[in-house]
Design a protein around this motif. Structure first.
Motif, short mmCIF file in Angstrom:
data_model
loop_
_atom_site.label_atom_id
_atom_site.label_comp_id
_atom_site.label_asym_id
_atom_site.label_seq_id
_atom_site.Cartn_x
_atom_site.Cartn_y
_atom_site.Cartn_z
N GLU A 75 -19.04 73.87 58.17
CA GLU A 75 -17.88 74.75 58.30
C GLU A 75 -17.03 74.75 57.02
O GLU A 75 -16.46 75.77 56.65
N SER A 76 -16.97 73.62 56.35
CA SER A 76 -16.22 73.55 55.10
C SER A 76 -16.87 74.40 54.02
O SER A 76 -16.18 75.12 53.28
N ARG A 77 -18.19 74.33 53.91
CA ARG A 77 -18.89 75.15 52.92
C ARG A 77 -18.74 76.62 53.24
O ARG A 77 -18.52 77.45 52.33
N ILE A 78 -18.80 76.97 54.51
CA ILE A 78 -18.64 78.37 54.91
C ILE A 78 -17.22 78.85 54.60
O ILE A 78 -17.03 79.96 54.08
N ALA A 79 -16.23 78.03 54.88
CA ALA A 79 -14.84 78.40 54.57
C ALA A 79 -14.65 78.60 53.07
O ALA A 79 -13.96 79.53 52.64
N LEU A 80 -15.30 77.76 52.27
CA LEU A 80 -15.19 77.89 50.83
C LEU A 80 -15.81 79.20 50.33
O LEU A 80 -15.19 79.93 49.57
N ILE A 81 -16.99 79.52 50.81
CA ILE A 81 -17.62 80.75 50.32
C ILE A 81 -16.92 81.99 50.88
O ILE A 81 -16.92 83.03 50.25
N GLN A 82 -16.29 81.85 52.05
CA GLN A 82 -15.47 82.96 52.57
C GLN A 82 -14.31 83.22 51.63
O GLN A 82 -13.99 84.37 51.33
N ALA A 83 -13.68 82.17 51.13
CA ALA A 83 -12.59 82.33 50.16
C ALA A 83 -13.10 82.99 48.88
O ALA A 83 -12.44 83.86 48.31
N VAL A 84 -14.29 82.61 48.46
CA VAL A 84 -14.88 83.20 47.25
C VAL A 84 -15.10 84.70 47.44
O VAL A 84 -14.75 85.51 46.58
N VAL A 85 -15.64 85.09 48.58
CA VAL A 85 -15.91 86.51 48.81
C VAL A 85 -14.61 87.30 48.91
O VAL A 85 -14.54 88.44 48.44
N ILE A 86 -13.58 86.73 49.47
CA ILE A 86 -12.28 87.41 49.55
C ILE A 86 -11.75 87.70 48.15
O ILE A 86 -11.31 88.81 47.85
N VAL A 87 -11.83 86.71 47.28
CA VAL A 87 -11.32 86.89 45.91
C VAL A 87 -12.20 87.87 45.14
O VAL A 87 -11.69 88.75 44.43
N ILE A 88 -13.51 87.76 45.27
CA ILE A 88 -14.40 88.69 44.57
C ILE A 88 -14.11 90.12 45.00
O ILE A 88 -13.96 91.02 44.17
N GLU A 89 -14.02 90.36 46.30
CA GLU A 89 -13.77 91.71 46.78
C GLU A 89 -12.41 92.23 46.33
O GLU A 89 -12.27 93.40 45.97
N ASP A 90 -11.40 91.36 46.33
CA ASP A 90 -10.08 91.78 45.89
C ASP A 90 -10.09 92.12 44.40
O ASP A 90 -9.55 93.15 44.00
N TYR B 294 -23.23 76.75 42.39
CA TYR B 294 -23.05 76.06 43.68
C TYR B 294 -24.21 76.41 44.62
O TYR B 294 -24.83 75.53 45.20
N TYR B 295 -24.52 77.69 44.72
CA TYR B 295 -25.59 78.18 45.59
C TYR B 295 -26.94 77.58 45.21
O TYR B 295 -27.75 77.26 46.07
#
Length: 128
Positions: free
Chosen positions: A100-115, A86-87
Motif C-alpha cells: 500500500e505504501s508503494r501504491i500510495a507513492l506512485i499515485q502521488a507521482v502520477v498526480i504530479v506528472i498529470e498536473d 524505481y520501477y
C-alpha cells in the motif's frame, strides 16, 4: 522522425509513457489508494521520489516567476526518470506489508506528472 516518437530520452513521450505505465500498475492494483501510507517506505529509491515530489511546488513557482516553462518540464522529466529507476528496481505490486505504501507513492507521482503535463499544455494519456 524516429527521434520525435521515441519513448526514451528527454521527450514528452517519455513522460507520457511513464504516466501510462503508472496508470496500468494502479489499474492492476484495483483498490482505493490510501495516501497516508508513504511514510513507511525507507528505501533510497522511494526517498528519491519523495524528494523530487517535494520539489514540484517550488518548480511551479520558479517557472512562473521566471516565465520559464522549461523549469517545470525539467522537473517532471526528472520525476519520470526517477520513477523509471524505481520501477526497474522495486517490485511495486509485490504482496507484502509495504504494498500500500508503494501504491500510495506512485499515485502521488502520477498526480504530479498529470498536473505538470496539464500546466505545460500536454495531454496525459492513461494508455499508450
Amino acid at each position: 522522425m524516429e527521434e520525435v516518437v521515441q519513448f526514451e530520452g528527454e521527450t514528452k513521450l517519455y513522460v507520457q509513457y511513464t504516466n501510462a505505465r503508472i496508470q496500468t500498475i494502479l489499474e492492476r492494483y484495483g483498490k482505493e489508494v490510501d495516501s497516508s501510507k508513504v511514510e513507511s517506505l525507507t528505501d533510497d529509491l522511494a526517498w528519491q521520489l519523495v524528494k523530487q515530489l517535494n520539489n514540484y511546488p517550488g518548480a511551479i513557482r520558479l517557472a512562473g516567476e521566471k516565465y520559464e516553462p522549461s523549469i517545470l518540464a525539467r522537473n517532471v522529466l526528472r520525476l519520470a526518470q526517477i520513477f523509471n529507476k524505481y520501477y526497474a528496481n522495486i517490485r511495486i505490486l509485490e504482496d507484502d506489508d509495504l504494498l500500500e505504501s508503494r501504491i500510495a507513492l506512485i499515485q502521488a507521482v502520477v498526480i504530479v506528472i498529470e498536473d505538470a503535463l496539464s500546466l505545460l499544455g500536454i495531454a496525459a494519456p492513461k494508455k499508450m
